[in-house]
Design a protein around this motif. Structure first.
Motif, mmCIF file in Angstrom:
data_model
loop_
_atom_site.group_PDB
_atom_site.id
_atom_site.type_symbol
_atom_site.label_atom_id
_atom_site.label_comp_id
_atom_site.label_asym_id
_atom_site.label_seq_id
_atom_site.Cartn_x
_atom_site.Cartn_y
_atom_site.Cartn_z
ATOM 1 N N ILE A 23 0.845 -1.208 0.000
ATOM 2 C CA ILE A 23 0.000 0.000 0.000
ATOM 3 C C ILE A 23 0.876 1.253 0.000
ATOM 4 C CG2 ILE A 23 -1.697 1.341 1.310
ATOM 5 C CD1 ILE A 23 -2.898 -1.373 2.198
ATOM 6 N N ASP A 24 1.939 1.253 0.811
ATOM 7 C CA ASP A 24 2.861 2.390 0.815
ATOM 8 C C ASP A 24 3.452 2.597 -0.580
ATOM 9 O OD1 ASP A 24 2.504 2.911 3.526
ATOM 10 O OD2 ASP A 24 4.236 1.702 4.123
ATOM 11 N N ARG A 25 3.812 1.508 -1.241
ATOM 12 C CA ARG A 25 4.372 1.611 -2.589
ATOM 13 C C ARG A 25 3.345 2.185 -3.567
ATOM 14 N NH1 ARG A 25 7.092 -2.832 -0.559
ATOM 15 N NH2 ARG A 25 9.340 -2.788 -0.869
ATOM 16 N N ARG A 26 2.087 1.736 -3.446
ATOM 17 C CA ARG A 26 1.038 2.285 -4.323
ATOM 18 C C ARG A 26 0.846 3.783 -4.061
ATOM 19 N NH1 ARG A 26 -1.682 -2.888 -3.551
ATOM 20 N NH2 ARG A 26 -3.029 -1.988 -1.949
ATOM 21 N N ALA A 62 1.530 6.569 -6.941
ATOM 22 C CA ALA A 62 0.459 7.495 -7.317
ATOM 23 C C ALA A 62 0.904 8.946 -7.144
ATOM 24 C CB ALA A 62 -0.798 7.215 -6.492
ATOM 25 N N LEU A 63 1.605 9.250 -6.063
ATOM 26 C CA LEU A 63 2.055 10.622 -5.827
ATOM 27 C C LEU A 63 3.174 11.019 -6.782
ATOM 28 C CD1 LEU A 63 1.865 10.860 -1.933
ATOM 29 C CD2 LEU A 63 0.377 11.974 -3.624
ATOM 30 N N ILE A 105 10.770 9.256 3.631
ATOM 31 C CA ILE A 105 10.636 8.574 2.346
ATOM 32 C C ILE A 105 10.067 9.545 1.321
ATOM 33 C CG2 ILE A 105 9.448 6.702 1.123
ATOM 34 C CD1 ILE A 105 9.699 5.102 3.798
ATOM 35 N N ILE A 106 9.040 10.283 1.699
ATOM 36 C CA ILE A 106 8.545 11.388 0.887
ATOM 37 C C ILE A 106 9.183 12.641 1.467
ATOM 38 C CG2 ILE A 106 6.549 12.753 0.178
ATOM 39 C CD1 ILE A 106 4.850 10.208 0.399
ATOM 40 N N THR A 107 10.036 13.290 0.686
ATOM 41 C CA THR A 107 10.787 14.433 1.208
ATOM 42 C C THR A 107 10.232 15.775 0.759
ATOM 43 O OG1 THR A 107 12.342 14.323 -0.633
ATOM 44 C CG2 THR A 107 12.913 13.098 1.370
ATOM 45 N N SER A 125 10.130 8.752 -12.937
ATOM 46 C CA SER A 125 9.828 8.459 -11.535
ATOM 47 C C SER A 125 10.641 7.254 -11.070
ATOM 48 C CB SER A 125 8.333 8.191 -11.347
ATOM 49 O OG SER A 125 7.929 7.096 -12.127
ATOM 50 N N LEU A 126 10.767 7.123 -9.764
ATOM 51 C CA LEU A 126 11.515 5.999 -9.216
ATOM 52 C C LEU A 126 10.763 4.697 -9.466
ATOM 53 C CD1 LEU A 126 12.725 7.486 -5.827
ATOM 54 C CD2 LEU A 126 14.063 7.086 -7.884
#
Length: 153
Positions: free
Chosen positions: A4-7, A11-12, A46-48, A145-146
């Motif tokens: 879920i974190d990866r999704r 998405a972001l 992780i999201i900076t 994107s990564l």
């Protein structure tokens, strides 16, 4: 990080302006748990941040050049000098110290070939510790994107 974190991250990366409600729908959560996960990803580093992705052509930066730079007389001081000098170059998007034939790989955007020639002669060639330069011109980008792979369900 789970699936879920990866999704959420994928998405972001595709659309950083998604509302929490839209993001929750995309990843299969209700809004409250989705927001908690996003906040946790931010707190964990992780999201900076979030940024606008600019169309380089729209602002007349149509040419992307990857510049391989080799440092003369390898030393910590010369590497620091080159790194510091490269960081102040106009149009520098990213710069990495690398292993292999070159010591640095710089991504630079400019309007056109004559703009790159000017940048090369006025900025890069003036760095004393630079021994060799090799320029590679981008024909088109492939990905932006990564690549987070999702485990099979």
């Amino acid at each position: 990080m789970d699936a879920i974190d990866r999704r959420i991250i994928l998405a972001l990366q595709q659309d950083g302006r998604l509302s929490n409600v839209d993001l929750a729908v995309r990843v299969g959560l209700s809004p409250s748990p989705c927001l908690r996960r996003v906040k946790l990803l931010e707190e964990r580093g992780i999201i900076t941040g979030y940024q606008a992705v600019i169309d380089r052509h729209a602002i007349n930066l149509s040419l992307t050049v990857f510049v391989e730079i080799t440092v003369a007389r390898h030393s910590r001081q010369n590497a620091a000098l080159v790194g510091q000098s490269l960081s102040s170059i106009p149009g520098l998007v990213a710069c990495h110290m690398v292993s292999g034939d070159a010591d640095f790989l710089a991504e630079i955007v400019v309007a056109d070939l004559s703009s790159y020639e000017r940048l090369l002669t006025e900025h890069i060639l003036t760095i004393e510790a630079v021994e060799q330069i090799r320029s590679n011109f981008s024909l088109r980008p492939i990905t932006t994107s990564l690549p987070l792979t999702l485990p099979s369900a």
